[in-house]
Scaffold this motif. Structure first.
Motif, PDB file in Angstrom:
ATOM      1  N   LEU A 283       0.840  -1.194   0.000  1.00 16.44           N
ATOM      2  CA  LEU A 283       0.000   0.000   0.000  1.00 16.44           C
ATOM      3  C   LEU A 283       0.882   1.254   0.000  1.00 16.44           C
ATOM      4  O   LEU A 283       0.708   2.168  -0.807  1.00 16.44           O
ATOM      5  CB  LEU A 283      -0.910  -0.032   1.235  1.00 16.44           C
ATOM      6  CG  LEU A 283      -1.635   1.248   1.625  1.00 16.44           C
ATOM      7  CD1 LEU A 283      -2.555   1.701   0.504  1.00 16.44           C
ATOM      8  CD2 LEU A 283      -2.451   1.038   2.900  1.00 16.44           C
ATOM      9  N   ARG A 284       1.868   1.269   0.887  1.00 14.84           N
ATOM     10  CA  ARG A 284       2.755   2.437   0.976  1.00 14.84           C
ATOM     11  C   ARG A 284       3.567   2.624  -0.302  1.00 14.84           C
ATOM     12  O   ARG A 284       3.813   3.743  -0.748  1.00 14.84           O
ATOM     13  CB  ARG A 284       3.685   2.299   2.180  1.00 14.84           C
ATOM     14  CG  ARG A 284       2.961   2.660   3.453  1.00 14.84           C
ATOM     15  CD  ARG A 284       3.650   2.163   4.689  1.00 14.84           C
ATOM     16  NE  ARG A 284       2.892   2.555   5.873  1.00 14.84           N
ATOM     17  CZ  ARG A 284       1.728   2.021   6.236  1.00 14.84           C
ATOM     18  NH1 ARG A 284       1.184   1.064   5.510  1.00 14.84           N
ATOM     19  NH2 ARG A 284       1.086   2.438   7.311  1.00 14.84           N
ATOM     20  N   SER A 285       3.993   1.512  -0.850  1.00 17.78           N
ATOM     21  CA  SER A 285       4.807   1.594  -2.042  1.00 17.78           C
ATOM     22  C   SER A 285       4.039   2.272  -3.192  1.00 17.78           C
ATOM     23  O   SER A 285       4.573   3.149  -3.877  1.00 17.78           O
ATOM     24  CB  SER A 285       5.233   0.170  -2.393  1.00 17.78           C
ATOM     25  OG  SER A 285       5.826   0.127  -3.613  1.00 17.78           O
ATOM     26  N   VAL A 286       2.781   1.895  -3.374  1.00 13.84           N
ATOM     27  CA  VAL A 286       1.976   2.509  -4.436  1.00 13.84           C
ATOM     28  C   VAL A 286       1.730   3.985  -4.123  1.00 13.84           C
ATOM     29  O   VAL A 286       1.882   4.852  -4.984  1.00 13.84           O
ATOM     30  CB  VAL A 286       0.619   1.782  -4.605  1.00 13.84           C
ATOM     31  CG1 VAL A 286      -0.215   2.452  -5.684  1.00 13.84           C
ATOM     32  CG2 VAL A 286       0.824   0.317  -4.913  1.00 13.84           C
ATOM     33  N   VAL A 287       1.373   4.254  -2.869  1.00 11.98           N
ATOM     34  CA  VAL A 287       1.056   5.633  -2.498  1.00 11.98           C
ATOM     35  C   VAL A 287       2.278   6.526  -2.679  1.00 11.98           C
ATOM     36  O   VAL A 287       2.190   7.627  -3.215  1.00 11.98           O
ATOM     37  CB  VAL A 287       0.526   5.687  -1.045  1.00 11.98           C
ATOM     38  CG1 VAL A 287       0.425   7.123  -0.555  1.00 11.98           C
ATOM     39  CG2 VAL A 287      -0.838   5.010  -0.958  1.00 11.98           C
ATOM     40  N   LYS A 288       3.444   6.020  -2.271  1.00  9.23           N
ATOM     41  CA  LYS A 288       4.650   6.842  -2.407  1.00  9.23           C
ATOM     42  C   LYS A 288       4.994   7.083  -3.876  1.00  9.23           C
ATOM     43  O   LYS A 288       5.518   8.133  -4.226  1.00  9.23           O
ATOM     44  CB  LYS A 288       5.830   6.169  -1.698  1.00  9.23           C
ATOM     45  CG  LYS A 288       5.763   6.329  -0.182  1.00  9.23           C
ATOM     46  CD  LYS A 288       6.908   5.600   0.487  1.00  9.23           C
ATOM     47  CE  LYS A 288       6.755   5.620   1.995  1.00  9.23           C
ATOM     48  NZ  LYS A 288       7.634   4.626   2.642  1.00  9.23           N
TER      49      LYS A 288
ATOM     50  N   ARG B 235       2.881  10.957   4.506  1.00  9.00           N
ATOM     51  CA  ARG B 235       2.995  11.098   5.967  1.00  9.00           C
ATOM     52  C   ARG B 235       2.603   9.777   6.619  1.00  9.00           C
ATOM     53  O   ARG B 235       1.475   9.324   6.444  1.00  9.00           O
ATOM     54  CB  ARG B 235       2.041  12.190   6.486  1.00  9.00           C
ATOM     55  CG  ARG B 235       2.171  13.523   5.792  1.00  9.00           C
ATOM     56  CD  ARG B 235       3.333  14.321   6.377  1.00  9.00           C
ATOM     57  NE  ARG B 235       3.525  15.564   5.627  1.00  9.00           N
ATOM     58  CZ  ARG B 235       2.945  16.717   5.974  1.00  9.00           C
ATOM     59  NH1 ARG B 235       2.135  16.779   6.995  1.00  9.00           N
ATOM     60  NH2 ARG B 235       3.191  17.808   5.269  1.00  9.00           N
ATOM     61  N   GLU B 236       3.520   9.198   7.381  1.00  5.66           N
ATOM     62  CA  GLU B 236       3.223   7.936   8.058  1.00  5.66           C
ATOM     63  C   GLU B 236       2.264   8.179   9.225  1.00  5.66           C
ATOM     64  O   GLU B 236       2.311   9.228   9.864  1.00  5.66           O
ATOM     65  CB  GLU B 236       4.533   7.310   8.561  1.00  5.66           C
ATOM     66  CG  GLU B 236       4.409   5.907   9.115  1.00  5.66           C
ATOM     67  CD  GLU B 236       3.777   4.901   8.144  1.00  5.66           C
ATOM     68  OE1 GLU B 236       2.533   4.831   8.113  1.00  5.66           O
ATOM     69  OE2 GLU B 236       4.511   4.190   7.437  1.00  5.66           O
ATOM     70  N   VAL B 237       1.389   7.216   9.484  1.00  9.33           N
ATOM     71  CA  VAL B 237       0.498   7.323  10.654  1.00  9.33           C
ATOM     72  C   VAL B 237       1.167   6.637  11.838  1.00  9.33           C
ATOM     73  O   VAL B 237       2.027   5.781  11.667  1.00  9.33           O
ATOM     74  CB  VAL B 237      -0.871   6.631  10.443  1.00  9.33           C
ATOM     75  CG1 VAL B 237      -1.800   7.468   9.668  1.00  9.33           C
ATOM     76  CG2 VAL B 237      -0.707   5.258   9.850  1.00  9.33           C
TER      77      VAL B 237
ATOM     78  N   GLN C 242      -5.604  12.791  11.733  1.00 10.13           N
ATOM     79  CA  GLN C 242      -5.397  14.241  11.777  1.00 10.13           C
ATOM     80  C   GLN C 242      -3.980  14.588  12.210  1.00 10.13           C
ATOM     81  O   GLN C 242      -3.393  15.546  11.732  1.00 10.13           O
ATOM     82  CB  GLN C 242      -6.397  14.890  12.750  1.00 10.13           C
ATOM     83  CG  GLN C 242      -7.778  15.063  12.155  1.00 10.13           C
ATOM     84  CD  GLN C 242      -8.743  15.640  13.171  1.00 10.13           C
ATOM     85  OE1 GLN C 242      -8.891  15.112  14.268  1.00 10.13           O
ATOM     86  NE2 GLN C 242      -9.397  16.735  12.806  1.00 10.13           N
ATOM     87  N   ALA C 243      -3.438  13.772  13.116  1.00  5.74           N
ATOM     88  CA  ALA C 243      -2.098  14.049  13.635  1.00  5.74           C
ATOM     89  C   ALA C 243      -1.027  14.005  12.547  1.00  5.74           C
ATOM     90  O   ALA C 243       0.052  14.560  12.720  1.00  5.74           O
ATOM     91  CB  ALA C 243      -1.761  13.060  14.747  1.00  5.74           C
ATOM     92  N   THR C 244      -1.329  13.367  11.433  1.00 10.71           N
ATOM     93  CA  THR C 244      -0.324  13.298  10.369  1.00 10.71           C
ATOM     94  C   THR C 244      -0.248  14.608   9.590  1.00 10.71           C
ATOM     95  O   THR C 244       0.724  14.852   8.885  1.00 10.71           O
ATOM     96  CB  THR C 244      -0.665  12.203   9.338  1.00 10.71           C
ATOM     97  OG1 THR C 244      -1.896  12.562   8.688  1.00 10.71           O
ATOM     98  CG2 THR C 244      -0.821  10.841   9.989  1.00 10.71           C
ATOM     99  N   GLY C 245      -1.282  15.437   9.697  1.00  7.14           N
ATOM    100  CA  GLY C 245      -1.322  16.680   8.938  1.00  7.14           C
ATOM    101  C   GLY C 245      -1.645  16.461   7.468  1.00  7.14           C
ATOM    102  O   GLY C 245      -1.568  17.384   6.665  1.00  7.14           O
TER     103      GLY C 245
END
Ligand code: SF4
Ligand code: SF4
Lengths: 225, 450
Positions: free
Chosen positions: B339-344, B351-353, B392-395
């Motif tokens: 998931l992260r790989s595609v999003v990046k 922004r990591e949660v 929300q904390a990730t901004g």
């Protein structure tokens, strides 16, 4: 009553035959519980096919090393007390000189014993931990909500032999033999209680962790710690 | 038994159905499930749990409801399974309603707590048993029951009949061809590499999602198909009702569709529960250790597309982006890395949660809770507070959530908590950012949807 509790007959009974009874109940009861659980697991068709040594060990290691799992880091105090407690409960009775001396008298076997001061300290640690668990049960609302009378009983069952052993050793109470008798009796009760109360988590811990660890590793490709 | 306060919710599935229960029926059902169906796991869990409460922090309900002890995982077991065992199933209908309320509405079976219990006790499993018992007694949220019946009649979650389905595909294809030259949505193509199996909502009112998938498949030039016949729908709400029988039937139908079309793999919709139903609960109940046919979630497929260059990113998203790790695909199958790989690949500012991956909080809508209808919306909004605060904390301004339940509930929470962000599926992200090859561009659609 007092006479009976301090009698030589009771003393020899608890020191002799009752030890046999206690150990037999403990061992046979534990073996029975473990085997019946392993058998029952066959009916749960999803347990054995996924079992895996590597992931069982991965899970066990992370939960046997202090702060090896995220939840232990979230609850540092509980972690410290829980580890100190389990170490004390298991190691102290096994490596205590007077206990080893009894084994030596009976069977002629002996092994390394803890220095007196350390054994004494560990006993105190166990008792302090019991007090901590007790206070947590009473004052932490999330623990109180799931606390039953049996939970207090379990703390008492574990604390009693350590408390009486400590008192006997330091001869705090006048009647030395009374304390030793109580100590032996409570110790035997604890041993026999293990297979039949939630204390048998000392065995099921390994089995459940192996299942959960394997499930997470083999199937879920995730960590369970 | 002290029970914490809960607001009264009117739901026919609870209020009316308990009128049909007799004490005898209740006791027989409870004992059947706990004694005949459940075995070693239940016994080991109940006999081992030392009532330490260390699993509490794991539960988003507990965290979101200001650490109310009655929402702690073990508290849910105490109020259901332990109670049933203690009373040997001899309880009144009102108590069954309480069990159902806890099992269906206060646990998402996210299984986060089994990672926090020192023994690894699987409380989610015990809550599935509660759902099983209540489901057999027909005490369950009415909306969910309706979907269960829909599966029985149409194999699909939302009463989409087979002819409606084919009709939908045709108009989606028609529309798609305005954007992608000569685009096709091939039905019943034997021997295709991939069978895509949508969520029934994609055939009803979220057809834009089906269009997005079709667009990606066309751009990636994949040999794909969908069945025109029953088994096309990947959803399986029966699983959430504890109705193993219907769940198995639906899943068998679904796998069979893949076999009938002789495809190499089935790809489900961007959905958590259908993936879980296929690879986990469904496969296991049919006796398979792993699904009988390669079974992917789109996260895996999109990861492969991007990695292999079948999809190229033309214009990355610049706003800060974060992800929601759906329990059913991340904790249940470890797809968080992909998931992260595609999003990046598609976003400049990821922004990591915290916490993330398998430790991520559940969205509070999982395991059917998203489908309980308006009376229960408050539950997701309040129970999801831990989730929305975490996001929300990730901004971040965009949350990528490859799951229908997560997607919908987070979108609603954004409105409820007035958070300044919005949610996207991965397919939406790719459609927004991918390059449309020269030969596929049409005068109307100039590639990515500027
Ligand atoms: S919602 Fe998740 S964390 Fe909470 S009790 Fe259920 S399985 Fe455990
Ligand atoms: S952490 Fe495990 S043992 Fe402790 S209360 Fe929760 S389920 Fe029981």
């Amino acid at each position: 009553m007092y006479e009976f509790l301090t009698s030589m007959e009771l003393y020899t009974f608890l020191k002799g035959p009752m030890v046999w009874v206690a150990f037999s109940v403990f061992l046979s009861g534990s073996v029975y519980r473990v085997i019946s659980l392993l058998k029952l697991a066959r009916k749960d068709r999803v347990v054995y096919p996924y079992l895996n040594v590597k992931y069982s060990l991965r899970s066990l290691v992370h939960w046997l090393v202090p702060f090896g799992s995220r939840n232990m880091r979230l609850h540092p105090w509980v972690t410290v007390f829980a580890f100190a407690f389990h170490l004390g409960v298991i190691v102290t009775p096994i490596l205590l000189y007077p206990h080893i001396a009894l084994w030596h008298d009976a069977w002629g076997i002996r092994w390394w014993s803890l220095p007196e001061k350390i054994a004494d300290f560990m006993t105190i640690v166990v008792l302090v931990c019991c007090a901590f668990f007790l206070l947590r049960r009473v004052f932490a609302s999330e623990v109180r909500f799931v606390t039953f009378p049996s939970d207090y009983a379990i703390i008492a069952i574990v604390a009693a032999p350590f408390l009486t052993g400590f008192l006997a050793f330091h001869q705090v109470v006048d009647h030395y033999r009374l304390m030793v008798i109580l100590h032996m009796a409570f110790g035997e009760v604890m041993l026999m209680a293990i297979p039949f109360t939630r204390l048998h988590h000392m065995f099921s811990f390994w089995l459940i962790r192996a299942h959960t660890g394997s499930e997470f590793g083999v199937f879920r490709h995730s960590r369970d710690y | 038994m002290a029970r914490m306060q809960r607001r009264t919710v009117a739901d026919l599935g609870f209020d009316e159905t308990i009128k049909n229960l007799s004490p005898d029926k209740i006791a027989r059902t409870i004992r059947y499930v706990l004694e005949k169906e459940a075995a070693a796991r239940l016994k080991a869990y109940v006999d081992t749990c030392i009532h330490c409460g260390l699993c509490n922090e794991a539960c988003h309900f507990y965290v979101s409801y200001d650490r109310d002890p009655s929402y702690a995982p073990v508290a849910k077991v105490r109020q259901t399974i332990w109670d049933m065992i203690e009373k040997k199933g001899k309880v009144d209908p009102e108590t069954v309603k309480t069990y159902a309320r806890i099992g269906f509405t206060e646990c998402n079976i996210c299984r986060r707590c089994s990672m926090y219990c020192p023994f690894g006790i699987d409380i989610g499993y015990m809550m599935i048993l509660v759902r099983r018992i209540c489901g057999l007694l027909k005490v369950a949220p009415s909306y969910l029951q309706d979907q269960g019946y829909s599966h029985m009649y149409t194999y699909s979650q939302s009463w989409v009949a087979q002819d409606d389905w084919v009709d939908t595909v045709q108009f989606v294809e028609e529309e798609l061809r305005m954007n992608i030259k000569n685009a096709r949505i091939p039905l019943d193509k034997e021997g295709a590499e991939i069978m895509y199996s949508p969520h029934s909502l994609e055939a009803k009112f979220k057809t834009n999602l089906l269009a997005n998938i079709a667009k990606i498949m066309n751009v990636a030039r994949v040999d794909w198909t969908m069945p025109s016949f029953d088994g096309w729908d990947s959803t399986n709400q029966s699983m959430h009702l504890g109705d193993h029988e219907t769940m198995g039937m639906v899943e068998r139908m679904h796998f069979s569709a893949g076999f009938r079309l002789k495809v190499k793999k089935i790809v489900t919709s961007e959905c958590g529960h259908s993936f879980r139903a296929a690879v986990y609960d469904g496969s296991r109940s049919l006796g398979w250790k792993e699904p009988p046919i390669t079974y992917l979630q789109p996260t895996q497929l999109f990861f492969e597309f991007v990695r292999d260059g079948r999809i190229r990113i033309a214009r990355k998203i610049e706003e800060p982006v974060t992800v929601q790790d759906p329990c059913s695909i991340v904790r249940n199958r470890g797809l968080g890395g992909m998931l992260r790989s595609v999003v990046k690949a598609a976003c400049e500012d990821f922004r990591e949660v915290d916490p993330c991956l398998e430790h991520n909080y559940c969205c509070a809508a999982g395991s059917g809770v998203i489908n309980y209808g308006p009376p229960w919306k408050f539950l997701r909004m309040e129970g999801g507070r831990a989730k929305i605060r975490q996001l929300q904390a990730t901004g971040a301004k965009i949350v990528i959530a490859p799951c229908h339940s997560c997607h919908k509930t987070i979108e609603e929470m954004i409105d409820y908590y007035k958070a300044d962000m919005h949610v996207m599926f991965i397919s939406e992200l790719l459609v927004k950012t991918m390059e449309i090859p020269e030969d596929m561009r049409t005068p109307e659609g100039k590639g990515s949807d500027q």
